[in-house]
Design a protein around this motif. Structure first.
Motif, PDB file in Angstrom:
ATOM      1  N   SER A   2      25.924  49.521 101.415  1.00  0.00           N
ATOM      2  CA  SER A   2      24.683  50.506 101.915  1.00  0.00           C
ATOM      3  C   SER A   2      24.726  51.631 101.007  1.00  0.00           C
ATOM      4  CB  SER A   2      25.283  51.031 103.468  1.00  0.00           C
ATOM      5  OG  SER A   2      26.383  51.417 103.366  1.00  0.00           O
ATOM      6  N   HIS A   3      23.460  52.556 101.303  1.00  0.00           N
ATOM      7  CA  HIS A   3      23.533  53.727 100.464  1.00  0.00           C
ATOM      8  C   HIS A   3      23.670  53.398  99.008  1.00  0.00           C
ATOM      9  CE1 HIS A   3      24.019  56.348 104.080  1.00  0.00           C
ATOM     10  NE2 HIS A   3      24.717  55.481 104.238  1.00  0.00           N
ATOM     11  N   CYS A   4      22.846  52.183  98.555  1.00  0.00           N
ATOM     12  CA  CYS A   4      23.009  51.992  97.155  1.00  0.00           C
ATOM     13  C   CYS A   4      21.703  51.682  96.468  1.00  0.00           C
ATOM     14  CB  CYS A   4      23.622  50.525  96.975  1.00  0.00           C
ATOM     15  SG  CYS A   4      25.273  50.380  97.099  1.00  0.00           S
ATOM     16  N   MET A   5      20.392  52.507  97.003  1.00  0.00           N
ATOM     17  CA  MET A   5      19.134  52.470  96.589  1.00  0.00           C
ATOM     18  C   MET A   5      18.677  50.947  96.243  1.00  0.00           C
ATOM     19  SD  MET A   5      19.472  55.811  94.023  1.00  0.00           S
ATOM     20  CE  MET A   5      20.199  57.430  94.449  1.00  0.00           C
ATOM     21  N   ILE A   6      19.175  49.797  96.782  1.00  0.00           N
ATOM     22  CA  ILE A   6      18.629  48.625  96.452  1.00  0.00           C
ATOM     23  C   ILE A   6      17.240  48.518  96.729  1.00  0.00           C
ATOM     24  CG2 ILE A   6      18.943  46.243  96.797  1.00  0.00           C
ATOM     25  CD1 ILE A   6      21.828  46.754  97.590  1.00  0.00           C
ATOM     26  N   GLU A   7      16.292  48.062  95.832  1.00  0.00           N
ATOM     27  CA  GLU A   7      14.921  47.708  95.980  1.00  0.00           C
ATOM     28  C   GLU A   7      14.737  46.254  96.145  1.00  0.00           C
ATOM     29  OE1 GLU A   7      12.811  49.778  92.900  1.00  0.00           O
ATOM     30  OE2 GLU A   7      13.716  51.344  93.365  1.00  0.00           O
ATOM     31  N   GLU A   8      15.452  45.541  95.415  1.00  0.00           N
ATOM     32  CA  GLU A   8      15.063  43.620  95.492  1.00  0.00           C
ATOM     33  C   GLU A   8      16.566  43.112  95.502  1.00  0.00           C
ATOM     34  OE1 GLU A   8      13.471  40.982  91.928  1.00  0.00           O
ATOM     35  OE2 GLU A   8      13.052  43.055  91.783  1.00  0.00           O
ATOM     36  N   LEU A   9      16.290  42.156  96.507  1.00  0.00           N
ATOM     37  CA  LEU A   9      17.390  41.348  96.597  1.00  0.00           C
ATOM     38  C   LEU A   9      16.999  39.834  96.152  1.00  0.00           C
ATOM     39  CD1 LEU A   9      18.828  42.015 100.200  1.00  0.00           C
ATOM     40  CD2 LEU A   9      20.057  41.874  98.114  1.00  0.00           C
ATOM     41  N   TYR A  58      20.252  51.783 104.778  1.00  0.00           N
ATOM     42  CA  TYR A  58      20.101  52.950 104.045  1.00  0.00           C
ATOM     43  C   TYR A  58      19.884  52.603 102.568  1.00  0.00           C
ATOM     44  CZ  TYR A  58      21.184  55.073 108.504  1.00  0.00           C
ATOM     45  OH  TYR A  58      21.324  55.335 109.578  1.00  0.00           O
ATOM     46  N   ASN A  59      19.038  51.755 102.252  1.00  0.00           N
ATOM     47  CA  ASN A  59      18.540  51.284 101.044  1.00  0.00           C
ATOM     48  C   ASN A  59      17.139  51.422 100.537  1.00  0.00           C
ATOM     49  OD1 ASN A  59      20.853  50.523  99.342  1.00  0.00           O
ATOM     50  ND2 ASN A  59      21.246  49.139 101.191  1.00  0.00           N
ATOM     51  N   GLN A  60      16.512  50.873  99.808  1.00  0.00           N
ATOM     52  CA  GLN A  60      14.982  50.889  99.495  1.00  0.00           C
ATOM     53  C   GLN A  60      14.408  49.533  99.603  1.00  0.00           C
ATOM     54  OE1 GLN A  60      13.673  54.019  99.030  1.00  0.00           O
ATOM     55  NE2 GLN A  60      15.800  54.904  99.293  1.00  0.00           N
ATOM     56  N   LEU A  61      14.797  48.763 100.434  1.00  0.00           N
ATOM     57  CA  LEU A  61      14.285  47.486 100.690  1.00  0.00           C
ATOM     58  C   LEU A  61      12.934  47.510 101.312  1.00  0.00           C
ATOM     59  CD1 LEU A  61      17.633  45.616 101.830  1.00  0.00           C
ATOM     60  CD2 LEU A  61      16.231  45.427  99.532  1.00  0.00           C
ATOM     61  N   THR A  62      11.934  46.784 100.893  1.00  0.00           N
ATOM     62  CA  THR A  62      10.722  46.587 101.450  1.00  0.00           C
ATOM     63  C   THR A  62      10.483  45.427 102.118  1.00  0.00           C
ATOM     64  OG1 THR A  62       9.700  45.956  99.305  1.00  0.00           O
ATOM     65  CG2 THR A  62       9.547  48.356  99.843  1.00  0.00           C
ATOM     66  N   SER A  63      11.270  44.287 101.910  1.00  0.00           N
ATOM     67  CA  SER A  63      11.281  42.872 102.399  1.00  0.00           C
ATOM     68  C   SER A  63      12.718  42.332 102.176  1.00  0.00           C
ATOM     69  CB  SER A  63      10.268  42.149 101.626  1.00  0.00           C
ATOM     70  OG  SER A  63      10.657  41.951 100.140  1.00  0.00           O
ATOM     71  N   VAL A  64      12.820  41.272 103.295  1.00  0.00           N
ATOM     72  CA  VAL A  64      13.807  40.581 103.053  1.00  0.00           C
ATOM     73  C   VAL A  64      13.519  39.024 102.758  1.00  0.00           C
ATOM     74  CG1 VAL A  64      15.659  39.324 104.783  1.00  0.00           C
ATOM     75  CG2 VAL A  64      14.997  41.650 104.942  1.00  0.00           C
ATOM     76  N   PRO A  65      13.972  38.600 101.690  1.00  0.00           N
ATOM     77  CA  PRO A  65      13.674  37.127 101.215  1.00  0.00           C
ATOM     78  C   PRO A  65      13.728  36.104 102.267  1.00  0.00           C
ATOM     79  CG  PRO A  65      14.851  38.300  99.520  1.00  0.00           C
ATOM     80  CD  PRO A  65      15.326  39.200 100.739  1.00  0.00           C
ATOM     81  N   PRO A  66      12.983  35.162 102.157  1.00  0.00           N
ATOM     82  CA  PRO A  66      13.191  34.060 103.329  1.00  0.00           C
ATOM     83  C   PRO A  66      14.416  33.239 102.612  1.00  0.00           C
ATOM     84  CG  PRO A  66      10.827  34.409 102.753  1.00  0.00           C
ATOM     85  CD  PRO A  66      11.783  35.359 101.973  1.00  0.00           C
ATOM     86  N   GLY A  67      15.267  32.774 103.633  1.00  0.00           N
ATOM     87  CA  GLY A  67      16.497  32.168 103.252  1.00  0.00           C
ATOM     88  C   GLY A  67      17.368  32.851 102.763  1.00  0.00           C
ATOM     89  N   LEU A  68      17.631  34.201 102.858  1.00  0.00           N
ATOM     90  CA  LEU A  68      18.633  34.930 102.505  1.00  0.00           C
ATOM     91  C   LEU A  68      19.749  34.502 103.174  1.00  0.00           C
ATOM     92  CD1 LEU A  68      19.597  37.295 100.728  1.00  0.00           C
ATOM     93  CD2 LEU A  68      18.843  38.713 102.624  1.00  0.00           C
ATOM     94  N   LEU A  69      19.939  34.275 104.564  1.00  0.00           N
ATOM     95  CA  LEU A  69      21.246  34.011 105.299  1.00  0.00           C
ATOM     96  C   LEU A  69      21.204  32.623 105.927  1.00  0.00           C
ATOM     97  CD1 LEU A  69      20.767  37.408 107.525  1.00  0.00           C
ATOM     98  CD2 LEU A  69      21.911  37.137 105.260  1.00  0.00           C
TER      99      LEU A  69
END
Length: 411
Positions: free
Chosen positions: A212-219, A237-248
């Motif tokens: 958390s609190h890492c400014m992540i934009e892309e996974l 508390y990052n900058q994620l705009t989407s969660v990739p399908p199948g991530l989990l």
């Protein structure tokens, strides 16, 4: 020249804030039974060679809150029994292969609040039994990277907890955590823009991952592949705009997912199908509410995970207690996710009142009159069975009457 010669039975020595700026090898000579030494807040600038050679059975040393700028392996040489090393709040700027001597019994090393920017591979090769390491300072960013396919934490195969604060990496790449086969808890805060595939692939025992609190934009959708035992994932508390399908898809034991405080507008439809999930934090995101969200679960998103407590009961043997850890979850309506396209109203209120979305189970039910008996209370099941029995009996009697009438001769 300070000397404790003759104090052969002393086991604990604590010298705090006494302006003890210089150490020498004779200071602790003859203290064979000394187990714990604390020299905090004394303005020590360096460790001379074999500074603690007179107390080679030391189990713990605290040199926190001093002014040490450089570590050389000779300064801590000979401490083969050392288990706990506290070096927090000093002036160390880098670590390399000559920073530490062999410390085969070291369990914990605390390097917090040191402006460490670089860690060269082979730094920790002499700490084969270490279980916990803490690093990071607000004064300088710790750069995470691979060096010619070598990781910065190689050989720490028994490490269980790694805490890294104020890290810096444009892209967290595969191999950074190479060799951390036994890691169970990983915490990172700082600045990481992208997380590539297979970053956590070798962490088969990882239970808690806090980035958390890492400014992540892309996974990457394959970022968590291999971390099959993950129970807690914190991406808040990052900058994620989407969660990739199948991530989990690989996380069948995942219980807590924290995604609050990002820039998310929607989630994959399969997100709430995690078999073991108990908490899903989704508040503080600009959700665009549509009927695609009809499978969201109120009891998962409006709950908070409190610190684990202990529950004890009396055992069979007299004066014996059996204790176990209990995970505590509490409902909190303030955590409800809200729709940015409906003036910040609750997601569930909008789905019910404005969009009037049917639930996913009703939408897929081919027979609208069919009732799922598994969800009925016991008394409703009894009434339903009685009605079914009467219906069957009535139908049978009608069929028998028709058969008799058909057998009678026609006039």
């Amino acid at each position: 020249m300070i000397s404790f010669y003759g104090w052969s039975r002393l086991k604990t020595l604590r010298i705090h804030k006494c302006h003890l700026e210089d150490l020498h090898w004779q200071m602790f000579d003859g203290m064979a039974q000394l187990m714990h030494l604390s020299l905090e807040g004394n303005g020590i600038k360096e460790l001379p060679p074999f500074a603690f050679s007179g107390a080679q059975n030391l189990k713990s040393i605290s040199l926190a809150h001093n002014m040490i700028r450089r570590l050389h392996y000779l300064g801590l040489a000979g401490l083969l029994e050392l288990e706990n090393l506290q070096l927090s709040d000093n002036l160390l700027v880098g670590l390399n292969e000559v920073s530490f001597p062999p410390l085969p019994m070291l369990q914990i090393i605390d390097l917090r609040s040191n402006p460490i920017e670089t860690i060269i591979p082979a730094t920790f090769w002499v700490m084969n039994d270490t279980k916990e390491i803490q690093l990071g300072s607000v004064r300088a960013a710790l750069h995470l990277q691979t060096w010619n396919f070598f990781g910065q934490f190689d050989s720490l195969q028994k490490l269980k907890t790694l805490v890294l604060r104020n890290v810096s990496a444009e892209s967290l790449e595969q191999g950074v955590f190479k060799g951390l086969y036994g890691l169970e808890v990983l915490t990172m805060h700082g600045r990481i823009i992208r997380i590539q595939f297979d970053v956590f692939a070798e962490m088969e025992k990882l239970r808690e991952l806090d980035i958390s609190h890492c400014m992540i934009e892309e996974l990457s959708m394959d970022a968590l592949i291999g971390a099959r035992r993950l129970q807690m994932l914190n991406l808040s508390y990052n900058q994620l705009t989407s969660v990739p399908p199948g991530l989990l898809d690989d996380q069948k034991e995942l219980e807590v997912v924290q995604l609050q405080g990002n820039l998310l507008k929607s989630l994959p439809t399969s997100f709430f199908m995690l078999p073991a999930v108990l908490v899903v934090r989704l508040d503080q995101n600009p959700w665009q509410c549509t009927c695609q969200m009809r499978n969201w679960v109120y009891r998962l998103t409006n709950v908070v995970h409190n610190p684990t407590s202990k529950s004890c009961s009396k055992g069979i043997i007299k004066h014996s207690n059996i204790c176990k850890s209990v995970k505590v979850y509490e409902m909190d309506k303030t955590l409800v996710p809200r729709c940015s396209n409906y003036n910040g109203r609750s997601v569930y209120y909008v789905l019910r009142r404005y969009l009037q979305c049917r639930t996913l189970s009703n939408h897929t039910n081919t027979n609208p009159n069919k009732i799922d008996k598994k969800t009925l209370p016991y008394w409703r099941k009894v009434v339903s069975q009685e009605k079914s029995r009467k219906t069957v009996t009535t139908n049978r009697m009608q069929n028998e009457t028709l058969a008799i009438m058909e057998k009678q001769p026609k006039c």
